[in-house]
Design a protein around this motif. Structure first.
Motif, PDB file in Angstrom:
ATOM      1  N   LEU A 169       0.827  -1.209   0.000  1.00 13.59           N
ATOM      2  CA  LEU A 169       0.000   0.000   0.000  1.00 13.59           C
ATOM      3  C   LEU A 169       0.859   1.255   0.000  1.00 13.59           C
ATOM      4  CD1 LEU A 169      -2.880  -0.914   2.473  1.00 13.59           C
ATOM      5  CD2 LEU A 169      -3.084  -0.498   0.012  1.00 13.59           C
ATOM      6  N   ASN A 170       1.915   1.256   0.796  1.00 10.93           N
ATOM      7  CA  ASN A 170       2.824   2.401   0.832  1.00 10.93           C
ATOM      8  C   ASN A 170       3.499   2.618  -0.521  1.00 10.93           C
ATOM      9  OD1 ASN A 170       2.271   3.100   3.476  1.00 10.93           O
ATOM     10  ND2 ASN A 170       3.938   1.874   4.317  1.00 10.93           N
ATOM     11  N   LYS A 171       3.899   1.546  -1.172  1.00 14.55           N
ATOM     12  CA  LYS A 171       4.505   1.668  -2.497  1.00 14.55           C
ATOM     13  C   LYS A 171       3.507   2.262  -3.482  1.00 14.55           C
ATOM     14  CE  LYS A 171       7.864  -2.087  -2.211  1.00 14.55           C
ATOM     15  NZ  LYS A 171       8.241  -3.415  -2.729  1.00 14.55           N
ATOM     16  N   LYS A 172       2.276   1.782  -3.420  1.00 12.87           N
ATOM     17  CA  LYS A 172       1.230   2.272  -4.322  1.00 12.87           C
ATOM     18  C   LYS A 172       0.969   3.760  -4.074  1.00 12.87           C
ATOM     19  CE  LYS A 172      -3.482   1.297  -5.798  1.00 12.87           C
ATOM     20  NZ  LYS A 172      -4.658   0.465  -5.606  1.00 12.87           N
ATOM     21  N   LYS A 173       0.899   4.169  -2.803  1.00  9.17           N
ATOM     22  CA  LYS A 173       0.685   5.578  -2.462  1.00  9.17           C
ATOM     23  C   LYS A 173       1.839   6.429  -2.965  1.00  9.17           C
ATOM     24  CE  LYS A 173      -2.189   4.841   1.620  1.00  9.17           C
ATOM     25  NZ  LYS A 173      -2.247   4.938   3.090  1.00  9.17           N
ATOM     26  N   ASN A 174       3.054   5.959  -2.811  1.00  7.44           N
ATOM     27  CA  ASN A 174       4.223   6.703  -3.274  1.00  7.44           C
ATOM     28  C   ASN A 174       4.210   6.872  -4.783  1.00  7.44           C
ATOM     29  OD1 ASN A 174       5.259   7.073  -0.697  1.00  7.44           O
ATOM     30  ND2 ASN A 174       6.544   5.256  -0.782  1.00  7.44           N
ATOM     31  N   ILE A 175       3.811   5.837  -5.503  1.00  2.00           N
ATOM     32  CA  ILE A 175       3.721   5.916  -6.965  1.00  2.00           C
ATOM     33  C   ILE A 175       2.660   6.939  -7.362  1.00  2.00           C
ATOM     34  CG2 ILE A 175       3.034   4.644  -9.042  1.00  2.00           C
ATOM     35  CD1 ILE A 175       4.413   2.175  -7.762  1.00  2.00           C
ATOM     36  N   GLU A 176       1.505   6.890  -6.673  1.00  3.85           N
ATOM     37  CA  GLU A 176       0.421   7.832  -6.969  1.00  3.85           C
ATOM     38  C   GLU A 176       0.849   9.273  -6.714  1.00  3.85           C
ATOM     39  OE1 GLU A 176      -2.837   6.409  -4.594  1.00  3.85           O
ATOM     40  OE2 GLU A 176      -3.320   4.810  -6.016  1.00  3.85           O
ATOM     41  N   ARG A 177       1.602   9.507  -5.637  1.00  2.00           N
ATOM     42  CA  ARG A 177       2.115  10.853  -5.316  1.00  2.00           C
ATOM     43  C   ARG A 177       3.068  11.333  -6.398  1.00  2.00           C
ATOM     44  NH1 ARG A 177       3.528   9.352   0.624  1.00  2.00           N
ATOM     45  NH2 ARG A 177       1.445   9.280   1.494  1.00  2.00           N
ATOM     46  N   GLU A 178       3.932  10.421  -6.836  1.00  2.00           N
ATOM     47  CA  GLU A 178       4.906  10.807  -7.869  1.00  2.00           C
ATOM     48  C   GLU A 178       4.223  11.131  -9.186  1.00  2.00           C
ATOM     49  OE1 GLU A 178       7.745   7.641  -8.102  1.00  2.00           O
ATOM     50  OE2 GLU A 178       8.509   8.009  -6.076  1.00  2.00           O
ATOM     51  N   GLU A 179       3.110  10.496  -9.463  1.00  2.00           N
ATOM     52  CA  GLU A 179       2.394  10.715 -10.718  1.00  2.00           C
ATOM     53  C   GLU A 179       1.657  12.058 -10.698  1.00  2.00           C
ATOM     54  OE1 GLU A 179      -0.028   7.247 -11.203  1.00  2.00           O
ATOM     55  OE2 GLU A 179       1.635   6.061 -12.019  1.00  2.00           O
ATOM     56  N   ARG A 180       1.388  12.597  -9.530  1.00  2.00           N
ATOM     57  CA  ARG A 180       0.660  13.889  -9.440  1.00  2.00           C
ATOM     58  C   ARG A 180       1.550  15.009  -9.738  1.00  2.00           C
ATOM     59  NH1 ARG A 180      -2.129  13.007  -3.712  1.00  2.00           N
ATOM     60  NH2 ARG A 180      -2.943  10.984  -4.152  1.00  2.00           N
TER      61      ARG A 180
END
Length: 142
Positions: A131-142
């Motif tokens: 979940l943390n990896k997914k959140k980090n990826i989503e943040r980077e995409e913003r």
């Protein structure tokens, strides 16, 4: 009544003190019906090349032995999850598990529940990491 047939397992690096300790344990407890399973390893981290351990597991499954003795349970390997899975495999095949330091795993109450609890906690840690990896990826995409 079934006769106890013991499997004695140890993995050694250089010296044979562990083997002597296990044989002394057997003498002290008047155990003379045993098979020795010895792996010589470079490191206790190496869990893939354990021919004697694999033979012990086959013998457990095939009911050639019904009790397993280790020198110390924490000395099986340095991989805790591997150790838990091994102990679960042995006990789920109806074998008693002993260590020469006197601990009988079969006497621990709710061993299976403890193992499941540890595995569940490990699975939860992995889920949180994902979940943390997914959140980090989503943040980077913003």
């Amino acid at each position: 009544m079934n006769e106890e047939k013991y499997g004695i397992y140890c993995c050694i690096k250089d010296d044979a003190k562990e083997i002597v300790t296990l044989i002394d344990y057997c003498k002290k407890h008047k155990i003379d019906n045993y098979y020795l399973y010895i792996d010589k390893v470079m490191s206790k981290n190496d869990i893939k090349n354990r021919k004697a351990l694999n033979k012990l597991k086959r013998d457990v499954k095939n009911k050639k032995i019904n009790s397993v003795i280790f020198s110390r349970l924490e000395n099986i390997s340095r991989d805790t999850i591997f150790n838990i899975q091994l102990l679960n495999y042995i006990s789920s095949n109806g074998c008693k598990i002993y260590s020469s330091d006197g601990q009988n795993i079969a006497d621990l109450e709710n061993l299976e529940e403890h193992i499941k609890d540890i595995c569940d906690k490990y699975a939860n840690i992995e889920k949180k990491e994902q979940l943390n990896k997914k959140k980090n990826i989503e943040r980077e995409e913003r």
